[in-house]
Write an enzyme that holds these catalytic residues in place. Structure first.
Site, mmCIF file in Angstrom:
data_model
loop_
_atom_site.group_PDB
_atom_site.id
_atom_site.type_symbol
_atom_site.label_atom_id
_atom_site.label_comp_id
_atom_site.label_asym_id
_atom_site.label_seq_id
_atom_site.Cartn_x
_atom_site.Cartn_y
_atom_site.Cartn_z
ATOM 1 N N SER A 116 0.655 -0.954 0.203
ATOM 2 C CA SER A 116 0.157 -0.036 -0.093
ATOM 3 C C SER A 116 0.785 1.667 -0.126
ATOM 4 O O SER A 116 -0.094 2.880 -0.178
ATOM 5 C CB SER A 116 -1.032 -0.249 0.794
ATOM 6 O OG SER A 116 -0.323 0.003 2.329
ATOM 7 N N HIS A 137 -2.014 -2.882 -5.479
ATOM 8 C CA HIS A 137 -2.645 -2.322 -4.434
ATOM 9 C C HIS A 137 -3.928 -2.882 -4.608
ATOM 10 O O HIS A 137 -4.575 -2.406 -5.544
ATOM 11 C CB HIS A 137 -2.451 -1.058 -4.769
ATOM 12 C CG HIS A 137 -3.108 -0.250 -3.219
ATOM 13 N ND1 HIS A 137 -3.883 0.666 -2.823
ATOM 14 C CD2 HIS A 137 -3.638 -1.338 -2.178
ATOM 15 C CE1 HIS A 137 -3.702 0.890 -1.953
ATOM 16 N NE2 HIS A 137 -3.583 -0.186 -1.285
ATOM 17 N N GLU A 149 -4.411 -0.724 -8.187
ATOM 18 C CA GLU A 149 -3.563 0.022 -8.302
ATOM 19 C C GLU A 149 -2.551 -0.683 -8.832
ATOM 20 O O GLU A 149 -1.851 -1.926 -8.903
ATOM 21 C CB GLU A 149 -3.029 0.958 -7.913
ATOM 22 C CG GLU A 149 -3.854 2.246 -7.555
ATOM 23 C CD GLU A 149 -3.360 2.544 -6.260
ATOM 24 O OE1 GLU A 149 -3.125 4.332 -6.257
ATOM 25 O OE2 GLU A 149 -3.175 2.362 -4.981
ATOM 26 N N ASN A 187 -2.682 5.777 -1.561
ATOM 27 C CA ASN A 187 -2.588 5.989 -0.242
ATOM 28 C C ASN A 187 -2.146 7.089 0.366
ATOM 29 O O ASN A 187 -1.765 7.476 1.422
ATOM 30 C CB ASN A 187 -1.632 4.332 0.383
ATOM 31 C CG ASN A 187 -2.825 3.327 0.485
ATOM 32 O OD1 ASN A 187 -4.338 3.673 0.920
ATOM 33 N ND2 ASN A 187 -2.164 2.147 0.650
#
Length: 306
Positions: A116, A137, A149, A187
């Protein structure tokens, strides 16, 4: 179908293994802790059996579990074509794992880091196959989230990237391309939001319930930031914020002391049964004493105690 190795049988690893097996892939699930493996398999079976009740498709739980082999030894990964790593967001732990795993896995296999925050190029440098290293991710809960992602490292080959993209497509995931940077897109924004929300509780500005209600009612978010923290894992939130703070050396990422306190106390959210909220037999979460005391008096939340 692809033979996929999954390393780490925590919440994310179990979700990835379930998603892969549901889609027909053969999965080798590895974790050092046999209890974690046992819990992961039990959770996967439960999720599959409850799918129809939760409005999802009917899933053959026995067939899904039958596609997953497990072990505490990394040698189970020897024949995997793709290996997806899902361990704790801790650089030292990841460094030790990749250096041990690299010589075990077949030379033509692709490594996928489900991270992350940690940059993919940095993780790829731990292996002798940086061209075969891709970042993905995944979002929690993995089987229910339609997008991820997809992050190439500096040396990632187009062939490796497309191989992983095809695997994600077979899992029903839309791959959103993001360049390699600590925290990526989701994130860099989400962890700041959750960290600041935790500061609001820590500083007695509002309770966890109030913070989340503002985001649900005023902005139409289905979940508030602290409910999201409990879903992801308070410990995971803390580790991710710490990675951002270390990488960017920017005070805006300074971790909230309350996150540290809760992590030390084992109040990690849904996976431990208590975080900013308590999770009992009822599906409805209730605010914990942690959130209330921090908002009502909060003397035990001062930085000197963390």
């Amino acid at each position: 179908m692809t033979h996929v190795g999954v390393v780490g049988a925590g919440v994310m690893g179990a979700g990835v293994a379930q998603n892969l097996a549901q889609c027909g892939h053969t999965v080798a699930l590895v974790d050092r802790d046999p209890d974690a493996i046992k819990q992961a398999l039990s959770g996967i079976e439960t999720q599959c059996r409850m799918s129809r009740l939760l409005g999802g498709p009917e899933i053959d739980a026995e067939a899904v579990i039958g596609r997953i082999s497990t072990d505490t030894d990394l040698l189970l990964l020897a024949e995997a074509e793709v290996v997806i790593e899902n361990i704790t967001e801790n650089w030292e732990l990841k460094r030790a794992l990749y250096r041990e795993m690299d010589p075990v896995v077949r030379p033509d296999a692709v490594f996928v880091a489900n991270t992350s925050a940690i940059p993919i190029t940095r993780l790829a440098s731990l292996t002798k196959r940086p061209r075969q290293f891709v970042g993905v991710h995944f979002m929690n809960p993995v089987p229910m989230k339609p997008a991820v992602e997809l992050i190439p490292g500096h040396h990632t080959s187009q062939a490796a990237l497309e191989r992983v993209r095809d695997l994600l497509s077979s899992m029903g995931k839309k791959a959103i391309d993001v360049n390699d940077a600590c925290g990526f897109v989701s994130n860099r924004v989400l962890m700041l939001t959750v960290n600041e929300a935790a500061y609001l509780v820590h500083e007695n500005v509002a309770t966890a319930e109030t913070v989340d209600e503002v985001f649900r009612s005023c902005f139409g978010h289905p979940m508030g930031p602290l409910e999201t923290a409990d879903l992801i894992g308070v410990d995971t939130i803390l580790y991710s914020v710490e990675v951002l703070y270390e990488h960017y050396a920017d005070s805006k990422y300074r971790p909230c002391p309350l996150l540290k306190h809760m992590t030390d106390a084992g109040l990690h959210g849904r996976k431990t049964g208590e975080g900013f909220y308590s999770y009992g037999p009822s599906a409805t979460a209730t605010a914990t004493a942690t959130g209330r005391s921090a908002a009502g008096g909060g003397t035990d939340r001062s930085p000197s105690h963390d």
